[in-house]
Design an enzyme around this catalytic site. Structure first.
Site, PDB file in Angstrom:
ATOM      1  N   LYS A 102       0.849  -1.194   0.000  1.00  0.00           N
ATOM      2  CA  LYS A 102       0.000   0.000   0.000  1.00  0.00           C
ATOM      3  C   LYS A 102       0.875   1.232   0.000  1.00  0.00           C
ATOM      4  O   LYS A 102       1.976   1.217   0.535  1.00  0.00           O
ATOM      5  CB  LYS A 102      -0.881   0.031   1.254  1.00  0.00           C
TER       6      LYS A 102
HETATM    7  N1  GLU Z   1      -7.082   0.114  -3.396  1.00  0.00           N
HETATM    8  C1  GLU Z   1      -7.867  -1.042  -3.661  1.00  0.00           C
HETATM    9  C2  GLU Z   1      -7.996  -1.888  -2.407  1.00  0.00           C
HETATM   10  O1  GLU Z   1      -7.892  -1.397  -1.309  1.00  0.00           O
HETATM   11  C3  GLU Z   1      -7.397  -1.793  -4.890  1.00  0.00           C
HETATM   12  C4  GLU Z   1      -5.996  -2.310  -4.838  1.00  0.00           C
HETATM   13  C5  GLU Z   1      -5.503  -2.889  -6.163  1.00  0.00           C
HETATM   14  O2  GLU Z   1      -6.272  -2.965  -7.092  1.00  0.00           O
HETATM   15  O3  GLU Z   1      -4.333  -3.261  -6.203  1.00  0.00           O
HETATM   16  O4  GLU Z   1      -8.266  -3.058  -2.479  1.00  0.00           O
END
Ligand code: GLU
Length: 411
Positions: A102
């Protein structure tokens, strides 16, 4: 309790249920790598402003790190690590070959011009370039980042490499190697899981009343697809406030209104975000930020079912109480996994240079989400009285721990 403590608490609780060894739990609490970077941005007025950015890589035993990047004034390192940990569980639960990652930049994007946002994005990606890559760590959209942000990220990475690398990020515009169905994927996944959950508790989704907190990408698509499934969206909010209409809100008209006015406020009778969470509805869907249902308001939640479309909207303390008040509390790592599932499809398409049609994307998304829901039900029934989150966590943990055992500890 900060989000990292919250994530560790959830991990400990489910680890205990499957008698996971203490050293393994310790291993899983600590992220593999966290990078903190300075992002100097030349603002439109000529002055330099410094922002802080983070990329956390939680656990790479099952594959490259995967997860979004958020732009928000409240971003902290602890939050980014927690979100990366949740991505590890999410990817394992839906069984896609990624570990959790993240990113976040501590910024209020609403105060920046488009040019300033572009410079911020390009500098952030340049700063984290040493640790990302299509085989290594693949960013995606999250709060206040979108297709345009992903296009800038892909371009910056590619220009630095000297050739175009579409697989470096997902959630790109379709014209640049994005996947059809990616922008609606998280909301579609939430709707599929809501439908399955309703079935499981004998609730008829037709005409069921729904309140949704958040009308960004996830909130909008969740509302739209649930509306198509026959549910009645009676309340929606965004960061500025909410609106309510017991006859049902027309989701597309609301969307048009928000594009024109910058908020849903003014579209119908007003309610506050707090009031929305306390409404007597069949289904409550927090689809904005974390920690919105907590010790002080949990006793006022009256929904029959709560579906976590946001990441971490319910604190662990509140969740135990909520589990007794509601018939079903659907955990984020299942409810909002549709986004990363279609990100996985996008990444596969980019690597293969072969693109799918919408029918295939939605069909495979449906299959993965429904399977994960059924597996969660099975574990829940096996264990008797445990939280739905624990059931989901047990599946994820078993997969991660198995991979760890097979790989072993180096050296
Ligand atoms: N930000 C999204 C989540 O929290 C998508 C993450 C992604 O597609 O890699 O799942």
């Amino acid at each position: 309790m900060n989000p990292y403590e919250m994530a560790c608490r959830q991990l400990e609780r489910s680890a205990e249920l499957i008698d996971l060894k203490e050293d393994v739990v310790e291993y899983l609490k600590v992220p593999d790598r966290v990078l903190k970077v300075k992002i100097p941005v030349k603002m439109d007025n000529g002055r330099i402003k410094i922002f802080l950015g983070y990329r956390a890589q939680h656990c790479g035993v099952r594959g490259p790190y995967k997860g979004g990047v958020r732009y928000h004034p409240d971003v902290t390192m602890e939050e980014v690590i927690a979100l990366a940990m949740w991505m590890t569980w999410k990817c394992a639960l839906v069984n896609i070959p990624f570990g959790g990652g993240k990113g976040g930049v501590r910024v209020n994007p609403k105060e920046l011009s488009k040019n300033e946002l572009e410079r911020l994005t390009r500098r952030f990606i340049t700063a984290i370039m040493p640790i990302i890559g299509a085989e290594r760590d693949i960013p995606a959209p999250d709060i206040y980042t979108d297709e345009q942000t992903m296009a800038w990220m892909m371009d910056t990475y590619s220009v630095n490499k000297g050739y175009t690398v579409p697989g470096i990020v997902t959630g790109k515009p379709v014209e640049l190697g994005g996947s059809v169905g990616r922008s609606s994927a998280t909301g579609r996944g939430v709707a599929i899981i809501t439908r399955e959950s309703a079935k499981a508790i004998g609730m008829n989704l037709k005409d069921a009343s729904v309140a949704i907190q958040g009308f960004g990408n996830v909130g909008y698509w969740t509302a739209k697809i649930l509306e198509e499934m026959g549910a009645r969206i009676i309340a929606v909010s965004d960061s500025k406030g909410g609106v309510v209409d017991y006859d049902g809100i027309d989701v597309n008209s609301l969307k048009e209104y928000k594009v024109r006015h910058g908020s849903v406020v003014g579209f119908a009778e007003e309610i506050s975000n707090e009031e929305l969470l306390e409404m007597k509805v069949d289904i409550l869907i927090p689809a904005a930020i974390g920690g919105v249902i907590h010790r002080d308001n949990v006793d006022k939640v009256k929904a029959r079912m709560v579906v976590e479309a946001a990441n971490g909207p319910i604190t662990p303390e509140a969740e135990k109480k909520l589990d007794k008040r509601c018939e079903l509390v659907v955990p984020d790592i299942l409810a909002n996994a549709g986004g990363v599932v279609v990100s996985y499809f996008e990444w596969v398409q980019d690597l293969e240079r072969y693109f799918w049609d919408l029918e295939r994307v939605n069909k495979e998304l449906e299959r993965i989400m429904v399977n994960a829901f059924r597996e969660m039900m099975k574990v829940k029934n096996e264990f008797g009285y445990i939280l739905w989150r624990d059931a989901a966590m047990i599946i994820a943990l078993r997969r991660v721990v198995k991979a760890l055992e097979l790989r072993g500890i180096f050296p």
